[in-house]
Design a protein around this motif. Structure first.
Motif, mmCIF file in Angstrom:
data_model
loop_
_atom_site.group_PDB
_atom_site.id
_atom_site.type_symbol
_atom_site.label_atom_id
_atom_site.label_comp_id
_atom_site.label_asym_id
_atom_site.label_seq_id
_atom_site.Cartn_x
_atom_site.Cartn_y
_atom_site.Cartn_z
ATOM 1 N N TRP A 59 0.825 -1.212 0.000
ATOM 2 C CA TRP A 59 0.000 0.000 0.000
ATOM 3 C C TRP A 59 0.856 1.259 0.000
ATOM 4 O O TRP A 59 0.487 2.271 -0.603
ATOM 5 C CB TRP A 59 -0.940 -0.008 1.198
ATOM 6 N N GLN A 60 2.009 1.210 0.652
ATOM 7 C CA GLN A 60 2.910 2.366 0.636
ATOM 8 C C GLN A 60 3.437 2.617 -0.780
ATOM 9 O O GLN A 60 3.477 3.760 -1.245
ATOM 10 C CB GLN A 60 4.079 2.121 1.604
ATOM 11 N N ALA A 61 3.832 1.546 -1.471
ATOM 12 C CA ALA A 61 4.318 1.682 -2.845
ATOM 13 C C ALA A 61 3.204 2.162 -3.761
ATOM 14 O O ALA A 61 3.410 3.020 -4.634
ATOM 15 C CB ALA A 61 4.880 0.351 -3.331
ATOM 16 N N LEU A 62 2.008 1.613 -3.560
ATOM 17 C CA LEU A 62 0.866 1.995 -4.394
ATOM 18 C C LEU A 62 0.549 3.481 -4.241
ATOM 19 O O LEU A 62 0.373 4.209 -5.225
ATOM 20 C CB LEU A 62 -0.332 1.133 -4.014
ATOM 21 N N LEU A 63 0.482 3.947 -2.993
ATOM 22 C CA LEU A 63 0.158 5.356 -2.751
ATOM 23 C C LEU A 63 1.263 6.276 -3.258
ATOM 24 O O LEU A 63 0.979 7.363 -3.789
ATOM 25 C CB LEU A 63 -0.076 5.585 -1.259
ATOM 26 N N ALA A 64 2.513 5.858 -3.107
ATOM 27 C CA ALA A 64 3.627 6.682 -3.583
ATOM 28 C C ALA A 64 3.571 6.839 -5.107
ATOM 29 O O ALA A 64 3.747 7.941 -5.636
ATOM 30 C CB ALA A 64 4.952 6.066 -3.163
ATOM 31 N N SER A 65 3.315 5.750 -5.806
ATOM 32 C CA SER A 65 3.230 5.814 -7.278
ATOM 33 C C SER A 65 2.026 6.637 -7.721
ATOM 34 O O SER A 65 2.118 7.422 -8.678
ATOM 35 C CB SER A 65 3.152 4.405 -7.861
ATOM 36 N N MET A 66 0.896 6.463 -7.047
ATOM 37 C CA MET A 66 -0.279 7.256 -7.384
ATOM 38 C C MET A 66 -0.007 8.744 -7.178
ATOM 39 O O MET A 66 -0.438 9.582 -7.975
ATOM 40 C CB MET A 66 -1.469 6.808 -6.529
ATOM 41 N N GLY A 67 0.709 9.076 -6.116
ATOM 42 C CA GLY A 67 1.051 10.475 -5.874
ATOM 43 C C GLY A 67 1.937 11.043 -6.966
ATOM 44 O O GLY A 67 1.748 12.187 -7.399
ATOM 45 N N ARG A 68 2.892 10.237 -7.433
ATOM 46 C CA ARG A 68 3.767 10.703 -8.518
ATOM 47 C C ARG A 68 2.981 10.903 -9.815
ATOM 48 O O ARG A 68 3.218 11.869 -10.546
ATOM 49 C CB ARG A 68 4.900 9.702 -8.737
ATOM 50 N N VAL A 69 2.077 9.984 -10.106
ATOM 51 C CA VAL A 69 1.258 10.112 -11.316
ATOM 52 C C VAL A 69 0.396 11.362 -11.238
ATOM 53 O O VAL A 69 0.313 12.147 -12.207
ATOM 54 C CB VAL A 69 0.366 8.869 -11.511
ATOM 55 N N ALA A 71 0.891 14.088 -9.433
ATOM 56 C CA ALA A 71 1.722 15.285 -9.510
ATOM 57 C C ALA A 71 2.183 15.547 -10.939
ATOM 58 O O ALA A 71 2.122 16.687 -11.431
ATOM 59 C CB ALA A 71 2.936 15.141 -8.590
ATOM 60 N N ALA A 72 2.640 14.501 -11.626
ATOM 61 C CA ALA A 72 3.104 14.657 -13.015
ATOM 62 C C ALA A 72 1.959 15.106 -13.920
ATOM 63 O O ALA A 72 2.133 16.000 -14.761
ATOM 64 C CB ALA A 72 3.687 13.340 -13.521
ATOM 65 N N PHE A 73 0.796 14.510 -13.740
ATOM 66 C CA PHE A 73 -0.353 14.840 -14.590
ATOM 67 C C PHE A 73 -0.806 16.281 -14.359
ATOM 68 O O PHE A 73 -1.011 17.039 -15.324
ATOM 69 C CB PHE A 73 -1.498 13.872 -14.296
ATOM 70 N N LEU A 74 -0.946 16.684 -13.105
ATOM 71 C CA LEU A 74 -1.416 18.034 -12.805
ATOM 72 C C LEU A 74 -0.422 19.086 -13.283
ATOM 73 O O LEU A 74 -0.816 20.110 -13.855
ATOM 74 C CB LEU A 74 -1.667 18.181 -11.302
ATOM 75 N N LEU A 75 0.861 18.846 -13.056
ATOM 76 C CA LEU A 75 1.874 19.796 -13.526
ATOM 77 C C LEU A 75 1.866 19.884 -15.050
ATOM 78 O O LEU A 75 1.961 20.981 -15.626
ATOM 79 C CB LEU A 75 3.263 19.374 -13.037
ATOM 80 N N GLY A 76 1.756 18.747 -15.706
ATOM 81 C CA GLY A 76 1.723 18.744 -17.166
ATOM 82 C C GLY A 76 0.512 19.470 -17.719
ATOM 83 O O GLY A 76 0.608 20.205 -18.709
ATOM 84 N N VAL A 77 -0.646 19.288 -17.069
ATOM 85 C CA VAL A 77 -1.865 19.964 -17.514
ATOM 86 C C VAL A 77 -1.750 21.473 -17.320
ATOM 87 O O VAL A 77 -2.072 22.260 -18.234
ATOM 88 C CB VAL A 77 -3.091 19.418 -16.751
ATOM 89 N N VAL A 78 -1.300 21.895 -16.150
ATOM 90 C CA VAL A 78 -1.190 23.329 -15.869
ATOM 91 C C VAL A 78 -0.208 23.998 -16.828
ATOM 92 O O VAL A 78 -0.506 25.047 -17.431
ATOM 93 C CB VAL A 78 -0.754 23.554 -14.406
ATOM 94 N N LEU A 79 0.965 23.395 -16.987
ATOM 95 C CA LEU A 79 1.969 23.990 -17.879
ATOM 96 C C LEU A 79 1.525 23.919 -19.339
ATOM 97 O O LEU A 79 1.772 24.851 -20.112
ATOM 98 C CB LEU A 79 3.306 23.269 -17.710
ATOM 99 N N GLY A 80 0.862 22.836 -19.722
ATOM 100 C CA GLY A 80 0.383 22.704 -21.097
ATOM 101 C C GLY A 80 -0.659 23.746 -21.440
ATOM 102 O O GLY A 80 -0.617 24.357 -22.518
ATOM 103 N N VAL A 81 -1.612 23.967 -20.535
ATOM 104 C CA VAL A 81 -2.638 24.983 -20.764
ATOM 105 C C VAL A 81 -2.011 26.374 -20.804
ATOM 106 O O VAL A 81 -2.340 27.196 -21.673
ATOM 107 C CB VAL A 81 -3.718 24.914 -19.668
ATOM 108 N N ALA A 82 -1.085 26.635 -19.870
ATOM 109 C CA ALA A 82 -0.426 27.944 -19.835
ATOM 110 C C ALA A 82 0.340 28.206 -21.130
ATOM 111 O O ALA A 82 0.264 29.308 -21.709
ATOM 112 C CB ALA A 82 0.514 28.024 -18.631
ATOM 113 N N LEU A 83 1.058 27.208 -21.612
ATOM 114 C CA LEU A 83 1.812 27.372 -22.863
ATOM 115 C C LEU A 83 0.876 27.565 -24.055
ATOM 116 O O LEU A 83 1.170 28.351 -24.966
ATOM 117 C CB LEU A 83 2.696 26.155 -23.103
ATOM 118 N N ALA A 84 -0.250 26.873 -24.042
ATOM 119 C CA ALA A 84 -1.207 27.027 -25.145
ATOM 120 C C ALA A 84 -1.747 28.446 -25.193
ATOM 121 O O ALA A 84 -1.871 29.047 -26.274
ATOM 122 C CB ALA A 84 -2.355 26.030 -24.979
#
Length: 259
Positions: A59-69, A71-84
């Protein structure tokens, strides 16, 4: 009406039948190969998954990976929209940004992971890699959505003296949201793949990818299959959840059926 007909007409029934078909195919492959080290049977994989679910590390590994996904997704969306927005507002900037993002799309994921491992710690590499995969897709779709805005709506906003926020909510967002939703749905699955791949190569302390790499090293094929199954299920669940959230937001904002 027979039971099979009822199942086919029910979404849950269809899903169960499809799952049963692929489980049977998997079992057949395991029997034909006859080597659990290469293709373990579904029963052995689910048994190993049940054991893993009883361990805190799972469960620790699962939650850690979910958190990384996430974070990566939200950062990518925010930066992608801003760049657009930037590249559409100042067209000259697209000549600088477009080649870079095209290069990001064309470069293999493994190359980014190896370079990132030189630049940063193993824990940050999956987030960076997922961000790199998400950003170009979001930028491309949202930029295209902004470019296809109907000029008549801009004129309407001026005629009725709408504030910038009202123009954004009632005129622009309803037209851009389909492109945005499509970009997010497409990139979310790729973010999962990129993050897990980076975890496999970088092997941070707590990560599903690290657990998969460890299972491969020790030839625990059933465990490797179990972790892979978890990754697939979580990826599908995240995509379904996001789709439902976007549909709920569209209904709440009254954007259904609008151009």
């Amino acid at each position: 009406m027979t039971a099979s007909t009822i199942c086919l007409k029910s979404r849950l029934g269809r899903g169960l039948l499809v799952a049963a078909f692929y489980l049977a195919l998997w079992q057949l492959a395991a029997v034909l190969v006859g080597q659990p080290l290469l293709v373990p049977a579904p029963g052995a994989v689910f048994q190993r998954l049940f054991v893993l679910a009883g361990e805190a590390h799972f469960w620790q590994a699962l939650l850690a990976s979910m958190g990384r996904v996430a974070a990566a997704f939200l950062l990518g969306v925010v930066l992608g929209v801003a760049l657009a927005v930037v590249t559409r507002r100042w067209s000259w900037s697209s000549y600088l940004v477009a080649p870079l993002l095209s290069a990001l799309r064309a470069t293999p994921v493994s190359s980014f992971i190896i370079l990132a491992l030189v630049w940063m710690g193993a824990g940050a590499v999956p987030v960076f890699t997922g961000l790199i995969m998400t950003l170009p897709i979001v930028w491309g779709n949202v930029s295209q959505g902004i470019g296809s805005l109907d000029p008549a709506y801009e004129e309407m906003g001026r005629v009725f003296a709408l504030s910038p926020m009202k123009r954004l909510r009632y005129l622009y967002l309803p037209q851009i949201m389909p492109s945005f939703a499509s970009a997010c749905t497409t990139s979310l699955g790729m973010t999962w793949k990129a993050v897990i791949a980076a975890e496999v190569l970088g092997t941070p302390k707590l990560a599903m990818g690290s657990a998969m790499y460890s299972a491969k090293i020790y030839l625990e094929t059933a465990e490797l299959f179990a972790w892979t199954l978890v990754v697939i299920l979580l990826s599908v669940a995240f995509e379904r959840l996001f789709t439902r959230l976007m549909a709920a937001l569209t209904r709440k904002m009254g954007w259904e059926g609008r151009p």
